[in-house]
Design a protein around this motif. Structure first.
Motif, PDB file in Angstrom:
ATOM      1  N   TYR A  57      -1.291   0.930  -5.171  1.00  0.00           N
ATOM      2  CA  TYR A  57      -0.727  -0.306  -4.622  1.00  0.00           C
ATOM      3  C   TYR A  57       0.344  -0.824  -5.566  1.00  0.00           C
ATOM      4  N   ASN A  90       4.442   3.780   2.541  1.00  0.00           N
ATOM      5  CA  ASN A  90       3.094   4.342   2.423  1.00  0.00           C
ATOM      6  C   ASN A  90       3.245   5.862   2.480  1.00  0.00           C
ATOM      7  N   ASN A 103       0.851  -1.191   0.000  1.00  0.00           N
ATOM      8  CA  ASN A 103       0.000   0.000   0.000  1.00  0.00           C
ATOM      9  C   ASN A 103       0.887   1.242   0.000  1.00  0.00           C
TER      10      ASN A 103
END
Length: 223
Positions: free
Chosen positions: A37, A186, A31
């Motif tokens: 993604y 992330n 993620n």
């Protein structure tokens, strides 16, 4: 880096949110934040030495386990040229626990423990294995076992020079370069944490060349 996948594309391919979440938790899908993604994520994790493991066990003994970030200066030796031979530990815990944790660590460990030391205290009382016990920043990204998350580490290296001054500027550049080129980050978590510390622009300027263009566009939209 593998090709980015947008969440809408994954939905069209038959992946619902629950399945996507399971794939992320099992490290089969990375993620990157902002609805992006990636396949084949590379999970960042630092080796835990005996002191880190002992501190984690002590903190887990609390009825309500405090959030924490545990860090050892020598854990980044594989990322730098000038290796650190003597370990400094940085233990971050929530404000309401800090005094109790201070007393507990002094009682249970042989290491010297300094509570929120200033520069003079770090200079005068440092010794190998010293523990700096400091307040955990509000809503700092944390993991269940206290391991420092990659997003937390990057922001701390760039913004928390008081405690991370044990690394030279060249070492910090080397660490950041290695992490950003090899591990899954992330970026929404990263930018949110930097923003809470009022360091968003500093972090963006330092990491811009590593952030995929699609995500940079989303960061602009989500100012």
């Amino acid at each position: 880096m593998d090709k980015l996948k947008q969440i809408d594309v994954l939905h069209n391919q038959g992946f619902n949110d629950m399945k996507i979440s399971r794939l992320v938790k099992s490290h089969k899908l990375g993620n990157l934040g902002y609805g992006f993604y990636i396949d084949n994520p590379q999970h960042f994790d630092l080796e835990k030495d005996a002191v880190i493991k002992r501190i984690n066990t002590l903190l887990n003994s609390f009825p309500n386990k405090p959030n924490r970030v545990l860090f050892s200066s020598t854990s980044l030796n594989n990322y730098i040229n000038q290796l650190i031979s003597s370990t400094t530990y940085i233990v971050e815990v929530e404000k309401e626990y800090i005094q109790t944790v201070f007393e507990l660590l002094k009682l249970k460990l042989k290491n010297k423990v300094l509570l929120k030391p200033n520069d003079d205290e770090k200079h005068n009382y440092w010794e190998p294995g010293v523990i700096y016990l400091v307040e955990l920043y509000k809503r700092c990204p944390v993991s269940m076992d206290g391991s420092i998350k990659v997003e937390t580490l990057l922001v701390n290296l760039l913004c928390n020079k008081h405690y991370y001054s044990l690394y030279s500027g060249q070492d910090i550049e080397s660490i950041i370069n290695t992490i950003c080129l090899n591990y899954t980050i992330n970026y929404k978590t990263l930018i949110s944490y930097a923003s809470r510390r009022n360091k968003k622009e500093d972090v963006l300027n330092a990491l811009r060349k590593y952030i995929p263009q699609e995500i940079l566009e989303e960061i602009k939209v989500n100012k």
